[in-house]
Scaffold this active site. Structure first.
Site, PDB file in Angstrom:
ATOM      1  N   ASP A 175     -72.013  20.251 -16.831  1.00  0.00           N
ATOM      2  CA  ASP A 175     -72.508  21.154 -15.897  1.00  0.00           C
ATOM      3  C   ASP A 175     -73.778  20.024 -14.882  1.00  0.00           C
ATOM      4  O   ASP A 175     -74.328  19.401 -15.645  1.00  0.00           O
ATOM      5  CB  ASP A 175     -73.241  22.088 -16.454  1.00  0.00           C
ATOM      6  CG  ASP A 175     -74.142  23.162 -15.448  1.00  0.00           C
ATOM      7  OD1 ASP A 175     -73.498  23.761 -14.406  1.00  0.00           O
ATOM      8  OD2 ASP A 175     -75.368  23.257 -15.374  1.00  0.00           O
ATOM      9  N   GLU A 179     -68.942  18.158 -13.334  1.00  0.00           N
ATOM     10  CA  GLU A 179     -69.143  18.890 -12.250  1.00  0.00           C
ATOM     11  C   GLU A 179     -70.117  18.012 -11.291  1.00  0.00           C
ATOM     12  O   GLU A 179     -71.317  17.740 -11.489  1.00  0.00           O
ATOM     13  CB  GLU A 179     -70.240  20.335 -12.418  1.00  0.00           C
ATOM     14  CG  GLU A 179     -70.326  21.007 -11.399  1.00  0.00           C
ATOM     15  CD  GLU A 179     -71.217  22.171 -11.722  1.00  0.00           C
ATOM     16  OE1 GLU A 179     -71.215  23.378 -11.121  1.00  0.00           O
ATOM     17  OE2 GLU A 179     -72.058  22.151 -12.407  1.00  0.00           O
TER      18      GLU A 179
END
Length: 669
Positions: A345, A381
């Protein structure tokens, strides 16, 4: 509790956390600026026994206690200066969670005592003397032993990988053929009905939203909501207990074992960029009280956290012991839990050095040289909210990256936005502008048209605007640029004609996803026409808004579409090409069969033909984003291999009639 004495001769600082060896447990905690560390042991009645860790070397405090077995509850109290203006926030009145704890019990109870300062004043320079132990989860000593029954990592090649992004809880809560007591848990996730479904649509890897222990935000609890997605990590080693039917972490191992026997890999979405403690005004639960200055990034003023994540703090992976903790956590999930990879993330944060994002930075370098971690699937990401945070295409091999350009350009093309044909060709080709450099393969691009963050694919064709009122933020949260089109009616509809139009476009987008170079990733439920009622930020909706709905019978044909596409990818290696510079040739053609010209690239209404050929095989993918059309194929004997909208394509020799908003694949007979 009986009198406990440390065995100084058996103590070790070689491994962090609580390490059980069969006779006792070694405890080790890193705090470079602490003056004293107390190990706090709790019996079943909650009575606390405190013992000073007797050894310290290099900032690692440690000690070995004979007779401490799995199941023992513990925590820490760390003594040192309370000097926020210098970055120090030690407060021994606060019970702290071991960063290396393998299992936690209970949840954080929101009481003023969990803050290191007097929260009623709003002044973080004050000092709070209340004991937080009654309100903080306790750590568990665990036994890592598990019979893996000869389980081995699958190492599915990237070219064959099809990813299914899912939420452990939400995927099975409404699945009728999963036993009630298993729904919402790892046991339900790996149940026979779920594995059968994943096999049918060709999934080779399930990517799970965060399963590491996370915090329930106080402001959401006050609204009657909850942190559903879990991007607010409390501990990097311990699993989230509500996903466990019995509360024992062995359930995760059993689920992974079942997935591996079914040929399905397990990828975890992990959040190492920040923790649940928030800004300097947040609670003191673990890292802040252990060594705030080491574990978190700070700007010019060490009183304040440096925030590139939008959550209040940023984990300081540039510190060698913090980096070690992250790497130890990753290896724990690979070696002890047998997961097959990770999706990081806000991964740009992990690459931030003193000069900004650095693709050759210490975090990436550490993983690339690691003999365990460099072999598993690594997905970034590729953005955060800091300066220079958008880094699509900027990560080093062997990382793959979420490609939001694929999402945006695919949505824009199929909603007939205009001027998108060249962009779509880029996405079909594996986005070479972004990824064809530094010896990176075409599988560097993880392609998707919908993910957990944003509209579901069905909502992309059902809503022009977000509808997030249930989140309690006056519809101000979530993205505004969804590149969606409700196709005539805002919201869900029972009109058969509206449903048919929406089905047609969804099929076309799923076909584009599965026929493009790169690694396809679908969002759980998109194969069902799943809707979140127009909510494009369902992070706090642990209910039927956020859960996958399995009862959309009128849209179940999408399952068959994906099944056919998955089979097509397996049969034709041309659709799995990994090298940008390869023997496989790609020729772009217009509807008359000739190579594309500037005029045909600019003709939004004309179909686009991707002619893919090798010495062994040849396919033509026809993308018709406009109205019904006729396409002249190049010379050769062609047969139809796939049509996104069944019975809307007919082939007469080299003349192909293609229905509106349809994808067709033809192959040499």
């Amino acid at each position: 509790m009986t009198t406990l004495t440390f065995d100084r001769s058996a103590a070790s600082n070689s491994a962090m956390g609580a390490q059980f060896d069969g006779d006792g447990t070694n405890f080790a905690l890193f705090s470079d600026h602490a003056e004293r560390v107390e190990l706090c042991l709790f019996d079943e009645a909650g009575t606390e026994t405190r013992l000073d860790l007797p050894h310290m070397e290099g900032g690692v405090w440690y000690g070995y206690l004979p007779g401490i077995y799995p199941g023992q509850r513990y925590g820490y109290r760390v003594h040192g200066p309370y000097a926020p203006q210098e970055g120090h926030r030690f407060n021994p009145n606060k019970l702290l969670i071991d960063p290396y704890a393998r299992q936690l019990t209970g949840a954080v109870e929101w009481n003023d005592a969990v803050f290191g300062y007097d929260v009623s004043t709003g002044d973080d320079l004050t000092f709070d003397e209340r004991d937080s132990a009654p309100y903080v989860p306790k750590c568990f000593v665990t036994d890592p032993a598990y019979d893996w029954d000869f389980d081995r990592a699958l190492f599915t090649p990237w070219r064959e990988t099809v990813i299914y992004e899912a939420h452990v809880r939400g995927l099975t809560m409404l699945r009728d053929d999963v036993p009630q007591d298993m729904r919402g848990t790892f046991a339900g996730l790996a149940s026979d009905p779920m594995i059968e479904h994943l096999h049918k649509i060709g999934v080779t890897a399930i990517e799970l939203l965060p399963v590491q222990a996370f915090l329930q935000d106080n402001h959401l609890i006050d609204k009657g909501l909850s942190n559903y997605w879990g991007y607010n990590t409390l501990n990097f080693f311990a699993p989230e207990r509500r996903y466990l039917k019995t509360g024992e972490w062995g359930e995760i191992k059993e689920a992974i074992n079942r997935f591996h026997k079914a040929g399905i890999e397990v990828i975890l979405d992990v959040v190492y960029n920040h923790t649940a403690e928030g800004s300097e005004l947040g609670p003191t639960l673990s890292f802040r009280g252990i060594d705030n200055l080491s574990y978190y990034l700070h700007g010019d003023d060490p009183r304040h956290c440096y925030d590139t994540t939008g959550t209040g703090n940023t984990v300081n992976v540039a510190h060698p012991m913090v980096l070690r903790m992250v790497l130890d956590s990753l290896r724990h999930w690979v070696e002890e839990m047998h997961v097959d990879g990770f999706r990081f993330d806000l991964a740009s944060t992990l690459g931030r050095e003193a000069t900004g994002f650095e693709r050759e930075g210490s975090f990436f370098a550490a993983i690339r040289q690691d003999p365990v971690l460099s072999r598993v699937k690594l997905i970034a990401e590729p953005w955060d909210i800091g300066d220079g945070g958008y880094q699509v295409g900027g990560f080093p091999w062997p990382f793959r990256e979420w490609n939001d350009k694929f999402r945006d350009d695919t949505r824009a093309f199929w909603r007939r936005q205009g001027g998108q044909k060249g962009k779509l060709a880029e996405r079909l080709s594996g986005s070479p502008v972004q990824f064809d450099h530094s010896n990176r393969p075409a599988t560097s691009s993880v392609n998707f048209v919908a993910a957990h963050d944003g509209f579901t694919l069905w909502d992309v064709v059902s809503f022009n605007d977000k509808h997030n009122m249930a989140n309690g933020e006056n519809n101000n949260d979530g993205h505004n640029n969804n590149l969606s089109d409700n196709m005539g009616v805002e919201g869900l509809s029972e009109d058969p004609e509206i449903i048919a139009r929406r089905m047609r476009r969804v099929r076309a987008m799923l076909s584009t996803l599965m026929l493009s170079r790169g690694v396809p990733m679908m969002l759980a439920g998109d194969e069902l026409g799943n809707s979140q009622d127009g909510n494009n930020n369902a992070y706090c909706q642990d209910n039927e808004i956020g859960w996958t709905r399995w009862d959309n019978a009128e849209r179940s044909e999408l399952i068959e579409t994906l099944a056919r596409l998955s089979d097509l990818r397996k049969v034709h290696p041309l659709l799995q090409e990994t090298n940008f510079a390869c023997e496989t040739s790609v020729t772009w053609r217009g509807p008359d069969g000739s190579q594309m010209t500037e005029a045909t690239w600019g003709d939004d209404d004309a179909p686009l033909l991707m002619d893919i050929a090798s010495d062994e095989d040849r396919l033509i993918v026809i993308i018709n984003g406009g109205d019904d059309a006729v396409v002249d194929l190049p010379d050769g004997g062609w047969t139809i291999a796939f049509v996104s909208e069944p019975e809307t394509a007919t082939l007469d020799g080299a003349s192909l009639k293609v229905g509106w908003q349809t994808v067709v694949v033809v192959k040499l007979a």
